[in-house]
Motif scaffolding. Structure first.
Motif, PDB file in Angstrom:
ATOM      1  N   ASP A   1       0.838  -1.197   0.000  1.00 26.61           N
ATOM      2  CA  ASP A   1       0.000   0.000   0.000  1.00 26.61           C
ATOM      3  C   ASP A   1       0.877   1.252   0.000  1.00 26.61           C
ATOM      4  O   ASP A   1       1.863   1.325   0.731  1.00 26.61           O
TER       5      ASP A   1
ATOM      6  N   GLU B   1      -7.942  -2.004  -4.299  1.00 25.87           N
ATOM      7  CA  GLU B   1      -7.272  -2.580  -5.470  1.00 25.87           C
ATOM      8  C   GLU B   1      -7.755  -4.020  -5.644  1.00 25.87           C
ATOM      9  O   GLU B   1      -8.040  -4.718  -4.661  1.00 25.87           O
ATOM     10  N   THR B   2      -7.870  -4.495  -6.879  1.00 21.54           N
ATOM     11  CA  THR B   2      -8.553  -5.770  -7.171  1.00 21.54           C
ATOM     12  C   THR B   2      -7.925  -6.960  -6.444  1.00 21.54           C
ATOM     13  O   THR B   2      -8.642  -7.778  -5.855  1.00 21.54           O
ATOM     14  N   THR B   3      -6.584  -7.094  -6.471  1.00 19.30           N
ATOM     15  CA  THR B   3      -5.961  -8.265  -5.838  1.00 19.30           C
ATOM     16  C   THR B   3      -6.081  -8.199  -4.319  1.00 19.30           C
ATOM     17  O   THR B   3      -6.213  -9.229  -3.660  1.00 19.30           O
TER      18      THR B   3
END
Lengths: 251, 55
Positions: A47, A197-199
């Motif tokens: 992050d 975030e997607t993952t």
């Protein structure tokens, strides 16, 4: 001929079904946890604000969700125990309470360890954290109340009443970040979408299913122990292979 | 800004909690099966501590 679901409300019928389900959920939890940890530590990026410490999210959020979800499920079984007087409902509520308490403890513990580097403090008396702490006290109160009442059927009813009254705390926990100005951040995942975030989101959701499967497996295993404790004088319990095996030792 | 000790503290305690819970449930079921077996066994074969002995 249609399957009679009401048959499963009998401890004698549900005991072998629970035994069949446990390995499926246990292995499911292990596989999902492996995938979730791989996504969380191997795929999800660092992050840009919090660095690596945000990775606590992969256990903090699932345990917090489960702490609330298990309480609602426990109260649901409490309603059935009160309304229909079914033995299995009280046993199910009894089996859920310790796992719910542990999920709440994990949510508080991991939240504190996330809060220290992120907010500069392990704990603050803000609405989200305080209402989650009250949830832990509710779980502990229900467990203690059951221990204090000798008759299991009376304990079922008393714990059902307490758990149903305590349900009012669940929307307070969930909406606390909207209703009040809290140190705890607002929801990142909503029904309308996610700001993650997607993952990161994928890892968190997979870990949530892992925690859910683990909870089902361990609650069913505890339920089987409770059934044996409370139905030990029933003829069907004496005929169980694992009980017969123990009886052989006594002879 | 990595704070890996916080991550290890969070995951480590969670793992310990799960392991302790699983072991406690297994021990409880073993005890419950043993107690149920004592109830199911013929009167002469039951241990003296069985509630049946008080009848």
């Amino acid at each position: 001929m249609p399957f009679n679901w009401f048959k499963l409300s009998s401890p004698a019928s549900f005991y072998p079904v629970a035994g069949t389900l446990i390995p499926w959920f246990a292995w499911g939890a292990a596989i999902l946890a492996a995938i979730g940890l791989w996504l969380g530590f191997g795929v999800a990026p660092t992050d840009f604000q919090q660095g690596e410490v945000y990775r606590i999210i992969f256990i903090h959020v699932p345990s917090a969700w489960l702490s609330m979800f298990l309480y609602v499920v426990m109260a649901f079984w409490g309603v059935l125990a009160l309304g229909f007087g079914t033995r299995l409902s009280g046993m199910m509520a009894q089996a859920i309470a310790p796992t719910g308490a542990l999920m709440t403890f994990i949510a508080l513990w991991t939240g504190a360890l996330w809060g220290r580097p992120t907010w500069g403090t392990y704990w603050a008396w803000d609405a989200r954290m305080t209402s989650e702490l009250i949830l832990l006290f509710l779980y502990l109160g229900i467990i203690a109340l059951r221990q204090a009442i000798g008759d299991p059927r009376r304990a079922d009813r008393a714990c059902a009443v307490l758990s149903i009254v305590g349900v009012v705390n669940i929307p307070i926990i969930y909406f606390s970040v909207k209703w009040w100005n809290t140190l705890h951040q607002g929801a990142s995942v909503k029904l309308t979408g996610s700001s993650m975030e997607t993952t990161m989101l994928a890892g968190m959701l997979v870990m949530s299913f892992a925690f859910w499967f683990y909870s089902i497996a361990v609650v069913l295993a505890r339920l089987r122990a409770i059934v044996l404790e409370r139905e030990r004088d029933a003829a069907w319990v004496g005929a169980l292979p694992d009980v017969r095996g123990n009886a052989g030792v006594l002879r | 800004m990595n704070h890996w000790h916080f991550i290890i503290g969070a995951y480590g305690v969670t793992l310990v909690v799960f392991v302790v819970e699983i072991l406690a449930v297994r021990a409880r079921r073993r005890d419950a099966a043993h107690t149920a077996a004592a109830s199911a066994a013929p009167a002469g074969a039951r241990p003296a501590s069985s509630a049946e002995g008080a009848r």
